[in-house]
Design an enzyme around this catalytic site. Structure first.
Site, PDB file in Angstrom:
ATOM      1  N   ASP A 237      -4.729  13.998 -25.579  1.00 42.00           N
ATOM      2  CA  ASP A 237      -4.822  12.594 -25.168  1.00 42.00           C
ATOM      3  C   ASP A 237      -4.123  11.770 -26.258  1.00 42.00           C
ATOM      4  OD1 ASP A 237      -5.522   9.976 -24.682  1.00 42.00           O
ATOM      5  OD2 ASP A 237      -7.627  10.431 -24.196  1.00 42.00           O
TER       6      ASP A 237
ATOM      7  N   THR B 206      -2.631   6.255 -22.322  1.00 45.48           N
ATOM      8  CA  THR B 206      -2.616   4.908 -21.771  1.00 45.48           C
ATOM      9  C   THR B 206      -1.189   4.395 -21.981  1.00 45.48           C
ATOM     10  OG1 THR B 206      -3.207   3.973 -23.912  1.00 45.48           O
ATOM     11  CG2 THR B 206      -5.007   4.385 -22.390  1.00 45.48           C
TER      12      THR B 206
ATOM     13  N   TYR C 163       0.856  -1.184   0.000  1.00 35.66           N
ATOM     14  CA  TYR C 163       0.000   0.000   0.000  1.00 35.66           C
ATOM     15  C   TYR C 163       0.887   1.227   0.000  1.00 35.66           C
ATOM     16  CZ  TYR C 163      -4.991   0.166  -0.026  1.00 35.66           C
ATOM     17  OH  TYR C 163      -6.290   0.211  -0.452  1.00 35.66           O
TER      18      TYR C 163
ATOM     19  N   ARG D 167      -1.484  -2.476 -18.921  1.00 35.58           N
ATOM     20  CA  ARG D 167      -2.734  -1.730 -18.964  1.00 35.58           C
ATOM     21  C   ARG D 167      -2.678  -0.651 -17.889  1.00 35.58           C
ATOM     22  NH1 ARG D 167      -6.727  -2.663 -21.964  1.00 35.58           N
ATOM     23  NH2 ARG D 167      -5.385  -4.040 -23.122  1.00 35.58           N
TER      24      ARG D 167
ATOM     25  N   LYS E 275      -1.263   0.784 -25.403  1.00 38.23           N
ATOM     26  CA  LYS E 275      -1.626   0.733 -26.828  1.00 38.23           C
ATOM     27  C   LYS E 275      -0.341   0.669 -27.655  1.00 38.23           C
ATOM     28  CE  LYS E 275      -6.148   2.515 -25.764  1.00 38.23           C
ATOM     29  NZ  LYS E 275      -7.104   3.616 -25.819  1.00 38.23           N
TER      30      LYS E 275
ATOM     31  N   GLU F 295      -0.276   4.869  -0.567  1.00 39.63           N
ATOM     32  CA  GLU F 295      -0.997   6.127  -0.825  1.00 39.63           C
ATOM     33  C   GLU F 295      -0.033   7.296  -0.687  1.00 39.63           C
ATOM     34  OE1 GLU F 295      -4.228   6.049   1.917  1.00 39.63           O
ATOM     35  OE2 GLU F 295      -5.525   4.927   0.563  1.00 39.63           O
TER      36      GLU F 295
HETATM   37  C1  PLP Z   1      -8.075   3.949 -25.120  1.00 41.14           C
HETATM   38  C2  PLP Z   1      -8.249   5.389 -24.909  1.00 41.14           C
HETATM   39  C3  PLP Z   1      -8.473   5.935 -23.630  1.00 41.14           C
HETATM   40  C4  PLP Z   1      -8.855   5.168 -22.400  1.00 41.14           C
HETATM   41  O1  PLP Z   1      -8.207   4.112 -22.009  1.00 41.14           O
HETATM   42  P1  PLP Z   1      -8.732   3.125 -20.869  1.00 41.14           P
HETATM   43  O2  PLP Z   1      -7.432   2.702 -20.300  1.00 41.14           O
HETATM   44  O3  PLP Z   1      -9.492   2.076 -21.568  1.00 41.14           O
HETATM   45  O4  PLP Z   1      -9.537   3.905 -19.902  1.00 41.14           O
HETATM   46  C5  PLP Z   1      -8.505   7.312 -23.501  1.00 41.14           C
HETATM   47  N1  PLP Z   1      -8.330   8.090 -24.566  1.00 41.14           N
HETATM   48  C6  PLP Z   1      -8.148   7.610 -25.807  1.00 41.14           C
HETATM   49  C7  PLP Z   1      -7.987   8.550 -26.945  1.00 41.14           C
HETATM   50  C8  PLP Z   1      -8.119   6.238 -26.023  1.00 41.14           C
HETATM   51  O5  PLP Z   1      -7.984   5.780 -27.252  1.00 41.14           O
END
Ligand code: PLP
Length: 559
Positions: free
Chosen positions: A345, A371, A199, A380, A374, A201
């Site tokens: 993003d 993220t 933990y 993840r 990807k 925090e």
């Molecule tokens: C995949 C994605 C997210 C969110 O990802 P999660 O981990 O599934 O919450 C946010 N923004 C964009 C542009 C994405 O393609």
């Protein structure tokens, strides 16, 4: 040449002899023991194996009375291939064929002088690079992919079955899901590590729990590497996912009811950018922008006109299904004119940015969210990068604002992946993802399929299957699935079908490129996609493609 040598109490004399005899041809590190007092062989096997596994030495030598316990203990370490040899012939063969890197000797089974001869033979014999041996050595490593969780075969066979099924699926199929990739073993090791037990925090150096020094070290590495990799001033690596990273930025900067201008979901944006069914759409006033109907690309003049009219608190760019380069410099200029916070993003394109295959938003944006799973190919999870002036607000928005304890095991895995991205090989990878995507896209396009925006600059492309063949994205994805090619249905801009059916499919090349595929394979796969969609009801075509696809992937093992 460097050799690490160790024994138990039964092998001390032979060890001394070997140290003496080998010192003229190599640097020999004596890992103990020093005396013949009773001791435990796994301790010394571990000491030598660690040096071999980390490549601190070229070879290891381990001695106990039979050599068997030592070889068992050593082979528990990854990258260690320990071989028990009682003859020089065995030493030669195991080097040539198996690429053994640790020699185990039974002190009671060979004479001291012959043991020296075995050791000299072992280190003098090169590994045979002939294809059939290389293939077999690779299979030893491949077996590891499943054995990584083989403890579960006994402890929890039901969960093991699910993992085994995923492993087999990854091995057998061609994964073209644009939001997925294939993690490295190093990443999975960190993600499955004991760091999950803690933990923590708070933030490194300022925790609410005791005993946080080990996880502090891991999180500090992740933060530092993230900043170095992306050239950012500040990084928060705690968000559990991409949506949480976006939530953190909203919470750090604006109030409920404030205006966010973002790309809508049906145009290629993301749920967490303001979809009415998502928290973002419920809490904030969302003004969506679209792509240009003709070009299907971002229209920066129109974006500027809207921004000056709406004056959004946040202008958010970045998408889940946009195949083109985004002009971050231009967006900065728009944000400055409209007085908006610039938020990008980069979830989909983070790997391309890390590898220099897409321009970076980091120099321009106030906040960059992502993220890590990807194109980046990590665990993840999520992350936020920001300018120093926002650091405090961001950190308190994540904790205590919206999360409790961070997932330190996942944060460690993020650190592992950031380091992987600092290698030259990864830069080449990012360029190859884009090249592969363009080649596959053109192959499909040349077969008469309409590609949204006419092509791609990044890791994904969108095929308008409705206009091209009168089928829906749902039907197309299902047919390809049967043929062993995995894509997802996707809305295309100004789609006339429902989000459940869609007019398009989204195709991405990150995962296939991670497996080592190049342009030649992309042409094959693109051709198969067109073959299946041209003959959507034809089971024979699907079966043929499935066979060909399974045959192709055999040559591209999943890491
Ligand atoms: C995949 C994605 C997210 C969110 O990802 P999660 O981990 O599934 O919450 C946010 N923004 C964009 C542009 C994405 O393609």
């Amino acid at each position: 040449m460097k050799i690490a040598i160790g024994s138990d109490h039964g092998g001390v004399d032979l060890k001394s002899l070997l140290v003496k005899e080998l010192s003229s041809i190599a640097t020999v590190l004596d890992k103990g023991p020093e005396s013949k007092e009773s001791c435990d062989y796994p301790d010394f096997a571990a000491a030598v194996s660690k040096d071999v596994a980390s490549a601190a030495v070229d070879f290891g030598i381990l001695i106990c009375r039979s050599g068997i316990g030592m070889s068992m203990a050593a082979n528990r370490f990854q990258n260690v291939r320990a071989a028990l040899c009682a003859t020089t012939e065995a030493a030669t063969l195991t080097r040539q064929h198996n690429g053994a890197n640790v020699l185990c000797i039974g002190a009671d089974t060979v004479s001291p002088q012959y043991a020296v001869e075995i050791a000299k033979t072992f280190i003098a014999t090169p590994v045979d690079m002939d294809e059939r041996h290389a293939k077999r050595r690779a299979k030893i490593e491949r077996a590891q992919r499943l054995s990584d969780c083989s403890g579960l075969m006994y402890d929890d066979p039901e969960v093991f079955a699910a993992i085994e099924a995923q492993t087999k699926q990854e091995d057998a199929e061609i994964n073209l899901i644009a939001s997925e990739n294939t993690s490295s073993r190093a990443c999975r090791e960190a993600a499955g590590s004991v760091l999950m037990n803690k933990y923590a925090e708070g933030y490194p150096g300022k925790r609410w729990y005791s005993g946080c020094l080990p996880v502090d070290a891991a999180e500090e590495l992740a933060r530092k590497r993230a900043c170095e990799l992306f050239g950012a001033e500040h990084a928060n690596v705690q968000p559990h996912c991409g949506s949480a990273a976006n939530m953190a930025v909203y919470f750090a900067t604006i109030n409920p009811g404030d205006t966010i201008m973002s790309m809508s979901l049906d145009q290629g944006g993301h749920l967490s950018h303001g979809s009415p069914v998502n928290f973002s759409g419920k809490i904030y006033n969302i003004v969506p922008y679209t792509v240009n109907k003709e070009t299907e690309m971002l229209d920066y003049d129109e974006m500027e006109r809207m921004a000056l009219e709406v004056k959004p608190k946040i202008l958010l760019t970045g998408a889940s299904a946009y195949p083109r380069t985004i002009d971050f410099e231009r967006i900065r200029a728009i944000c400055d004119k409209a007085g908006s916070i610039m938020m990008v993003d980069m979830a989909h394109i983070a790997g391309l940015i890390a590898g220099g295959a897409h321009p970076s938003p980091v120099p321009y944006a106030d906040f960059v969210t992502t993220t890590t799973h990807k194109t980046l190919g990590g665990p993840r999870g999520g992350m936020v990068l920001c300018k120093e002036k926002w650091a405090k607000a961001l950190d308190s928005a994540v904790f205590p604002g919206m999360q409790g304890g961070p997932l330190e095991n996942i944060i460690a895995a993020k650190a592992v992946v950031f380091r992987e991205w600092m290698s030259e090989a990864k830069k080449g990878y990012a360029q190859q993802v884009v090249k592969n995507c363009q080649v596959m896209c053109k192959t499909v396009q040349d077969r008469g399929y309409r590609i949204v925006s006419g092509g791609t600059d990044n890791h994904l492309f969108l095929v308008d299957v409705k206009t091209s063949k009168g089928i829906t994205g749902k039907e197309a994805a299902a047919a390809l699935d049967e043929a062993g090619i995995i894509v997802n249905k996707n809305t295309i801009p100004y789609d006339t079908e429902s989000p459940f059916k869609t007019s398009g499919i989204r195709v991405g090349t990150a995962s296939a490129t991670t497996r080592g595929m190049h342009e030649a394979e992309m042409i094959k796969i693109g051709t198969w996609i067109a073959d299946v969609l041209d003959n959507i009801g034809d089971d024979e075509v699907k079966a043929r493609v499935r066979r060909d696809a399974a045959n192709l992937v055999k040559y591209f093992p999943v890491p």
